[in-house]
Design a protein around this motif. Sequence first.
Motif, mmCIF file in Angstrom:
data_model
loop_
_atom_site.group_PDB
_atom_site.id
_atom_site.type_symbol
_atom_site.label_atom_id
_atom_site.label_comp_id
_atom_site.label_asym_id
_atom_site.label_seq_id
_atom_site.Cartn_x
_atom_site.Cartn_y
_atom_site.Cartn_z
ATOM 1 N N ALA A 528 33.988 48.696 2.396
ATOM 2 C CA ALA A 528 34.268 49.164 1.031
ATOM 3 C C ALA A 528 33.952 50.644 0.832
ATOM 4 O O ALA A 528 34.242 51.211 -0.215
ATOM 5 C CB ALA A 528 33.476 48.326 0.021
ATOM 6 N N VAL A 529 33.349 51.281 1.850
ATOM 7 C CA VAL A 529 32.898 52.672 1.678
ATOM 8 C C VAL A 529 33.937 53.654 2.201
ATOM 9 O O VAL A 529 34.430 53.522 3.325
ATOM 10 C CB VAL A 529 31.549 52.896 2.406
ATOM 11 N N ALA A 530 34.255 54.661 1.370
ATOM 12 C CA ALA A 530 35.191 55.706 1.785
ATOM 13 C C ALA A 530 34.436 56.881 2.409
ATOM 14 O O ALA A 530 34.836 57.425 3.423
ATOM 15 C CB ALA A 530 35.996 56.188 0.587
ATOM 16 N N GLU A 531 33.314 57.264 1.766
ATOM 17 C CA GLU A 531 32.572 58.434 2.249
ATOM 18 C C GLU A 531 31.150 58.375 1.699
ATOM 19 O O GLU A 531 30.900 57.744 0.670
ATOM 20 C CB GLU A 531 33.265 59.721 1.757
ATOM 21 N N SER A 532 30.216 59.061 2.386
ATOM 22 C CA SER A 532 28.837 59.059 1.885
ATOM 23 C C SER A 532 28.145 60.363 2.241
ATOM 24 O O SER A 532 28.550 61.067 3.167
ATOM 25 C CB SER A 532 28.055 57.891 2.505
ATOM 26 N N LYS A 553 36.006 52.814 -1.672
ATOM 27 C CA LYS A 553 37.467 52.815 -1.573
ATOM 28 C C LYS A 553 38.028 52.155 -2.835
ATOM 29 O O LYS A 553 37.397 51.269 -3.414
ATOM 30 C CB LYS A 553 37.915 52.013 -0.344
ATOM 31 N N ASP A 554 39.196 52.577 -3.226
ATOM 32 C CA ASP A 554 39.821 51.984 -4.405
ATOM 33 C C ASP A 554 40.524 50.712 -3.961
ATOM 34 O O ASP A 554 41.708 50.709 -3.627
ATOM 35 C CB ASP A 554 40.809 52.998 -4.999
ATOM 36 N N THR A 555 39.763 49.611 -3.947
ATOM 37 C CA THR A 555 40.355 48.360 -3.435
ATOM 38 C C THR A 555 40.928 47.524 -4.567
ATOM 39 O O THR A 555 41.367 46.398 -4.356
ATOM 40 C CB THR A 555 39.291 47.535 -2.701
ATOM 41 N N GLY A 556 40.868 48.070 -5.781
ATOM 42 C CA GLY A 556 41.474 47.349 -6.895
ATOM 43 C C GLY A 556 40.626 46.194 -7.398
ATOM 44 O O GLY A 556 41.043 45.434 -8.252
ATOM 45 N N GLU A 557 39.415 46.015 -6.840
ATOM 46 C CA GLU A 557 38.551 44.944 -7.348
ATOM 47 C C GLU A 557 37.161 45.521 -7.530
ATOM 48 O O GLU A 557 36.727 46.363 -6.772
ATOM 49 C CB GLU A 557 38.509 43.763 -6.360
#
Length: 635
Positions: A528-532, A553-557
């Motif tokens: 679920a992580v895009a960047e940190s 991440k924009d997973t829509g949930e």
Amino acid sequence: MSNYHIKHLEEYYQVYRKSVREPENFWEEIAEEHFMWRKKWDNVLSWDFSKPEVTWFEGAQLNITENCIDRHLATRGNKTAILFEPNNPNEAALHISYNQLYERVNKFANVLKAQGITKGDRVCIYLPMIPELAVSVLACARIGAIHSVVFAGFSSTALATRINDSDCKMVITSDGSYRGAKTINLKGIVDDALKDCPCVKTVLVAKRIESDINMEAGRDQWLQPLLDEALPVCAPEIMNAEDPLFILYTSGSTGKPKGMVHSTAGYMVYAAYTFKNVFQYRENDVYWCTADIGWITGHSYIVYGPLANGATTVMFEGVPSYPDFGRFWEIVEKHKVNQFYTAPTAIRALAKQGTELVEKYNLSSLKTLGSVGEPINEEAWHWYNDNIGKKKSPIVDTWWQTETGGIMITPIPFVTPTKPTYATLPFIGIQPALMDENGNEIKGNQVDGRLCIKFPWPSMARTIWGNHQRYKDTYFSAFENKYFTGDGALRDEVGYYRITGRVDDVIIVSGHNLGTAPIEDAVNEHPAVAESAIVGYPHDVKGNALYGYVILKDTGESRDQNNLRNEINQIITEHIGPIAKLDKIQFTSGLPKTRSGKIMRRILRKIAHKDTSNLGDTSTLLNPEVVQDIIDNAL
């Protein structure tokens, strides 16, 4: 006669001046008078920091275990060498004399040889703080094998990385370990690690917790039956002065951990000389360093430094809080400890408990207190001085690193006047320099800058295993002809040094150096992580704790954020170990970046510190609006 034991301030200055003006003569005298050599050196020192190449005692031959064990047998054979204090206070302490240590090390050395380990082979040691750990280290040194001790709190991934980097043929471990009220399945962690380590042919397993474990046929063997059959005499392998003694990994600010290589002769001379002086050790003293042998502090100041001086060194398996927070003081009273060396984190944790548990015990045996791992804050210093030392036992606030092999800046007890938060003066032979950002040395007092060392000392690491270029880039490229420590420091009006902290992306948490890059890599593994981005912030026990800024991440949930935080910390535990878990995780829509895409960690650090009064110019950022958003949602 050389000054092996410095007794007053005037003598310190006199010896220091000699060590700086005539370093070769100075170290030659120390080496000649206080150690056993199979062959003397042809040349004391040659060096070139531009390559970098450093050679001490060139042409000399020796074995470090003869200096740590054999030469004491005639006069100190029955004296306790290692005093093992187990995790459980109801289990009896074990006194291992120099005679017994000699026999144990020889038997273990013969087991290693029987398993095909020869001079130059790497052996990974992943053991709890039990006698087998010290014995296996010395057994490797006895036969010229290079030991690589990995702290038994690291995860299987971190262990595998270190085994593969130095191509270890063998792992020495135990069925498990005790840590306070918990038991840890060390063998299970080793089994996991070895799925990815084709170089390992043999695993020797010590019994500690008597648990049921998997033993892989053809690879795993119980240690004790092999020791029972081994002969108690093993001729020491004659080593050259510059032969590697051990590899010890330390976190890098980028990339994989760095395997620092320490050589035999220079390391021995410096570890022994610093031990004798920094702790003012006398013949019948009982000395206790609470560190783990998995760190450099344990290598230099539990094993090699004390034993080279024929000392009695305490090895403690447990933790300061078990069965209660009086455990350290109970041990001091029980064994009449004279020198006590621990970390500021432990001191702060104990200070939080008040003094009731201190007052229960008689601490009058203490003569010298030490602090290591990070600069000690003033409050902890005073608590330690008032309640543990009763204002009679000087505190040596020691500054040094895995890379330096031994203590570099420190008071000498009863010699150097101490000053809270200051590591005070350079140790004998150490030539520090403070540098400005343009690479110029800052002269005079009441100044601060980047801390460098401008002349070699005997115990400095010689290279990074398998990557000399990285060694050069990391330590010798920032400032010409100088070793750069990565630390900032200030020098006061009398020339005392105070370490102000790292100037790179390494954060010291509870005395452990943690590079932020490997932790960020682990966090970014979460689906679920895009960047940190990870920074440190002040913590009243650990010194610093870790603050993570995480973009999802924009997973829509929408995910439960607390679950996400737990999952992220679980991944960090699996990749690095529980010591690297994040105390705070803030989910954010973006991170402040320069136009070239570099994360502005300076801004994130200030927000984590709750110091947002002056963030500097943020208008040049790619996304200046994100800064206010992070401030508004800061934890």
